[in-house]
Write a protein that holds these residues in place. Structure first.
Motif, PDB file in Angstrom:
ATOM      1  N   UNK A 123       0.804  -1.214   0.000  1.00 51.85           N
ATOM      2  CA  UNK A 123       0.000   0.000   0.000  1.00 51.85           C
ATOM      3  C   UNK A 123       0.836   1.263   0.000  1.00 51.85           C
ATOM      4  N   UNK A 124       1.872   1.310   0.832  1.00 51.29           N
ATOM      5  CA  UNK A 124       2.711   2.508   0.918  1.00 51.29           C
ATOM      6  C   UNK A 124       3.489   2.736  -0.372  1.00 51.29           C
ATOM      7  N   UNK A 125       4.054   1.681  -0.930  1.00 52.52           N
ATOM      8  CA  UNK A 125       4.807   1.816  -2.183  1.00 52.52           C
ATOM      9  C   UNK A 125       3.907   2.298  -3.320  1.00 52.52           C
ATOM     10  N   UNK A 126       2.711   1.734  -3.402  1.00 56.29           N
ATOM     11  CA  UNK A 126       1.775   2.155  -4.446  1.00 56.29           C
ATOM     12  C   UNK A 126       1.302   3.592  -4.245  1.00 56.29           C
ATOM     13  N   UNK A 127       1.156   4.007  -2.988  1.00 55.36           N
ATOM     14  CA  UNK A 127       0.735   5.377  -2.702  1.00 55.36           C
ATOM     15  C   UNK A 127       1.790   6.375  -3.158  1.00 55.36           C
ATOM     16  N   UNK A 128       3.051   6.094  -2.849  1.00 54.85           N
ATOM     17  CA  UNK A 128       4.136   6.977  -3.295  1.00 54.85           C
ATOM     18  C   UNK A 128       4.192   7.009  -4.816  1.00 54.85           C
ATOM     19  N   UNK A 184       9.154  13.636  -4.957  1.00 56.91           N
ATOM     20  CA  UNK A 184       9.220  14.191  -3.612  1.00 56.91           C
ATOM     21  C   UNK A 184       7.824  14.533  -3.100  1.00 56.91           C
ATOM     22  N   UNK A 185       6.984  15.079  -3.967  1.00 56.57           N
ATOM     23  CA  UNK A 185       5.596  15.366  -3.582  1.00 56.57           C
ATOM     24  C   UNK A 185       4.892  14.078  -3.160  1.00 56.57           C
ATOM     25  N   UNK A 186       5.077  13.003  -3.937  1.00 59.38           N
ATOM     26  CA  UNK A 186       4.454  11.730  -3.601  1.00 59.38           C
ATOM     27  C   UNK A 186       4.907  11.199  -2.265  1.00 59.38           C
ATOM     28  N   UNK A 187       6.203  11.354  -1.946  1.00 63.56           N
ATOM     29  CA  UNK A 187       6.729  10.846  -0.677  1.00 63.56           C
ATOM     30  C   UNK A 187       6.269  11.704   0.493  1.00 63.56           C
ATOM     31  N   UNK A 188       6.287  13.009   0.334  1.00 60.36           N
ATOM     32  CA  UNK A 188       5.905  13.914   1.430  1.00 60.36           C
ATOM     33  C   UNK A 188       4.456  13.681   1.850  1.00 60.36           C
ATOM     34  N   UNK A 189       3.591  13.376   0.895  1.00 64.69           N
ATOM     35  CA  UNK A 189       2.163  13.228   1.196  1.00 64.69           C
ATOM     36  C   UNK A 189       1.728  11.778   1.387  1.00 64.69           C
ATOM     37  N   UNK A 190       2.675  10.864   1.489  1.00 65.95           N
ATOM     38  CA  UNK A 190       2.319   9.451   1.667  1.00 65.95           C
ATOM     39  C   UNK A 190       1.999   9.069   3.111  1.00 65.95           C
ATOM     40  N   UNK A 191       2.740   9.556   4.123  1.00 67.30           N
ATOM     41  CA  UNK A 191       2.463   9.107   5.496  1.00 67.30           C
ATOM     42  C   UNK A 191       1.127   9.613   6.016  1.00 67.30           C
ATOM     43  N   UNK A 192       0.515   8.834   6.890  1.00 64.63           N
ATOM     44  CA  UNK A 192      -0.773   9.195   7.470  1.00 64.63           C
ATOM     45  C   UNK A 192      -0.606   9.539   8.941  1.00 64.63           C
ATOM     46  N   UNK A 193      -1.606  10.188   9.504  1.00 63.89           N
ATOM     47  CA  UNK A 193      -1.556  10.637  10.895  1.00 63.89           C
ATOM     48  C   UNK A 193      -2.907  10.368  11.539  1.00 63.89           C
ATOM     49  N   UNK A 194      -2.976   9.315  12.345  1.00 63.45           N
ATOM     50  CA  UNK A 194      -4.253   8.929  12.953  1.00 63.45           C
ATOM     51  C   UNK A 194      -4.775   9.980  13.916  1.00 63.45           C
ATOM     52  N   UNK A 195      -3.892  10.856  14.434  1.00 63.41           N
ATOM     53  CA  UNK A 195      -4.336  11.870  15.386  1.00 63.41           C
ATOM     54  C   UNK A 195      -5.314  12.850  14.761  1.00 63.41           C
ATOM     55  N   UNK A 211      -7.293  16.792  -3.714  1.00 59.98           N
ATOM     56  CA  UNK A 211      -8.445  15.883  -3.655  1.00 59.98           C
ATOM     57  C   UNK A 211      -8.050  14.474  -4.103  1.00 59.98           C
ATOM     58  N   UNK A 212      -7.254  14.378  -5.151  1.00 62.75           N
ATOM     59  CA  UNK A 212      -6.780  13.072  -5.612  1.00 62.75           C
ATOM     60  C   UNK A 212      -5.912  12.406  -4.556  1.00 62.75           C
ATOM     61  N   UNK A 213      -5.096  13.193  -3.859  1.00 63.15           N
ATOM     62  CA  UNK A 213      -4.215  12.639  -2.838  1.00 63.15           C
ATOM     63  C   UNK A 213      -5.000  11.990  -1.704  1.00 63.15           C
ATOM     64  N   UNK A 214      -6.122  12.597  -1.335  1.00 61.06           N
ATOM     65  CA  UNK A 214      -6.932  12.075  -0.232  1.00 61.06           C
ATOM     66  C   UNK A 214      -7.877  10.963  -0.668  1.00 61.06           C
ATOM     67  N   UNK A 215      -8.060  10.790  -1.970  1.00 56.85           N
ATOM     68  CA  UNK A 215      -9.003   9.783  -2.455  1.00 56.85           C
ATOM     69  C   UNK A 215      -8.288   8.729  -3.297  1.00 56.85           C
ATOM     70  N   UNK A 267      -5.287   8.485  -4.773  1.00 57.69           N
ATOM     71  CA  UNK A 267      -3.896   8.142  -4.462  1.00 57.69           C
ATOM     72  C   UNK A 267      -3.791   7.335  -3.185  1.00 57.69           C
ATOM     73  N   UNK A 268      -4.726   7.515  -2.265  1.00 56.78           N
ATOM     74  CA  UNK A 268      -4.742   6.739  -1.023  1.00 56.78           C
ATOM     75  C   UNK A 268      -5.614   5.486  -1.144  1.00 56.78           C
ATOM     76  N   UNK A 269      -6.810   5.645  -1.655  1.00 58.63           N
ATOM     77  CA  UNK A 269      -7.795   4.578  -1.555  1.00 58.63           C
ATOM     78  C   UNK A 269      -7.556   3.440  -2.539  1.00 58.63           C
ATOM     79  N   UNK A 270      -7.102   3.744  -3.742  1.00 55.88           N
ATOM     80  CA  UNK A 270      -6.836   2.670  -4.706  1.00 55.88           C
ATOM     81  C   UNK A 270      -5.688   1.774  -4.249  1.00 55.88           C
TER      82      UNK A 270
END
Length: 438
Positions: free
Chosen positions: A98-103, A124-135, A316-320, A322-325
């Motif tokens: 999942x993480x590799x595909x997200x990046x 770099x944009x893909x890597x910066x926006x890949x990690x999630x924060x449950x908080x 919007x793509x990043x939150x949907x 790029x993450x969900x697929x």
């Protein structure tokens, strides 16, 4: 009073004010992150002008780096081997495939939307926006109506993926001409950041854990001071890596694993690592909220003044997509129902790690640094708004679906979501993780 004095007073007022109504707002769409980001925008150049990246970049970077260092150390130190084994088929899928595909997806979709960025800047944009924060979506994890398997999986993923993204971030930054890592060279970067830094973290965490364990066994260390010792270990690992031109974040993350491993060498430990990290976790949580406040001031506020359809579309793509697929693809064959896959896919909020990475990139002499900072700022800001507002509502709705599915005599007996899970005391600030009844 100086500008710094007014800034300090404003920050203290926001923190104190939210503390007074924190319980009342818990579980509502008004999350703590939303409050701090909103007040940050008001304090920045678009509002009162108390904070600016030009004049306050040094202290802001120190604050954000301290927050991420503590969060990385604590998250790594509170992971139990049994927790990873029991969730390996789910959390492991998200943290690898999942993480590799997200990046990769973030990288590929950035290319057509931002033709002004180079190939490695898009990466770099893909890597910066890949990690999630449950908080940023507490209710999604703390709501006991959501099955513990799902809550624990999201919790473990968000606790570890920021550390796993670090090597990608370092390598992509080193591949961009003119950056600090590029000056070191790719070979030197791999040696100092990806080899030496983990070794230093392993040494600091392992030796520190053994010293604390020995002191605890002899009754030499007071409870308050053992928590201060943990702070010193996290800061020590970060500093040693930084002075050797490596990655302090990688060192702190590895140090957390090594620290907790010492206490679990032989059966049940006399003291749990989580019992020594409460101060570090609380301080890290406070610094994270303050980091979001200053993020709103110096990054998000100015970014909102120059919005473009490409930036909003990518956010919007990043939150949907790029993450969900990638989440859906990584969970193929897991026997989870579609509502569960959708729930896990949606609750991948972007937070502290992306903010810190964005601040680090903002100080690099990169040609597209302005656009990158804007994309990161808008994506994190949109995540704070959408994930915070939807967490309680969707957790309740998904919890009701699970209760109906578990009670269905045809579906319930084979429901993967009902798998028995050991409940572990991780990320206490997110609320209790309880087993669903029945």
């Amino acid at each position: 009073m100086t500008d710094a004095g007014w800034t300090g007073a404003a920050v203290a007022g926001v923190a104190a004010g939210y503390a007074l109504v924190s319980r009342r707002l818990a579980g509502t769409p008004v999350s703590d992150a939303l409050v701090f980001v909103a007040f940050g925008i008001a304090m920045g150049p678009v509002g009162l002008g108390l904070v600016s990246l030009t004049h306050d970049s040094g202290p802001l970077r120190t604050l954000a780096e301290a927050a991420l260092t503590l969060v990385l150390f604590v998250d790594a130190s509170t992971v139990r081997p049994a927790e990873l084994r029991s969730e390996g088929t789910l959390a492991g899928r998200l943290l690898t495939v999942g993480l590799a595909l997200t990046i990769g997806a973030g990288w590929l979709l950035a290319r057509p939307l931002f033709p002004g960025l180079t190939l490695w800047e898009c990466a770099l944009v893909g890597a910066v926006l890949a990690p999630t924060d449950a908080a940023l979506g507490k209710s999604a994890i703390s709501d006991p109506r959501v099955p513990s398997l799902v809550r624990q999986t999201l919790n473990v993923e968000s606790g570890l993926n920021d550390g796993l993204v670090l090597p990608f971030f370092v390598v992509f930054l080193a591949a961009i001409p003119g950056t600090s890592y590029a000056h070191e060279g790719m070979a030197e970067t791999i040696w100092s950041a990806l080899l030496l830094s983990p070794a230093l973290g392993l040494a600091v965490g392992g030796v520190g854990g053994r010293l604390l364990k020995a002191s605890f066994d002899h009754g030499w260390v007071a409870r308050d001071w053992r928590e201060i010792f943990v702070l010193a270990a996290a800061v020590g690992a970060y500093t040693l890596a930084a002075v050797t031109h490596g990655s302090g974040f990688i060192a702190a993350w590895v140090a957390g694993f090594a620290f907790s491993g010492v206490f679990r060498d032989r059966g049940r430990p006399a003291v749990e690592p989580a019992d020594t990290t409460e101060l570090a976790e609380d301080l890290g949580g406070l610094l994270a909220m303050l980091s979001l406040l200053f993020f709103g001031a110096v990054l998000l506020g100015p970014a909102l003044q120059h919005l473009s359809w490409s930036v909003v579309g990518y956010a919007l793509l990043s939150l949907t997509v790029i993450r969900m697929v990638p989440v859906a693809l990584s969970l193929v064959g897991s026997h989870l129902k579609r509502p569960t896959v959708a729930y896990v896919g949606w609750f991948g909020p972007r937070g502290l790690a992306s903010v810190v990475f964005g601040l680090l990139v903002a100080e690099e002499p990169i040609q597209g640094v302005g656009l990158i900072s804007q994309v990161v700022a808008v994506t994190v800001g949109l995540s704070v708004l959408l994930h915070g507002a939807s967490a309680a509502l969707l957790a309740a709705r998904y919890g009701r679906w699970y209760e109906r599915a578990a009670a269905d005599p045809e579906v319930g007996p084979g429901l993967r979501e009902s798998a028995a899970m050991p409940v572990t005391p991780r990320r206490r600030r997110l609320g209790p993780l309880q087993q669903p009844e029945g």
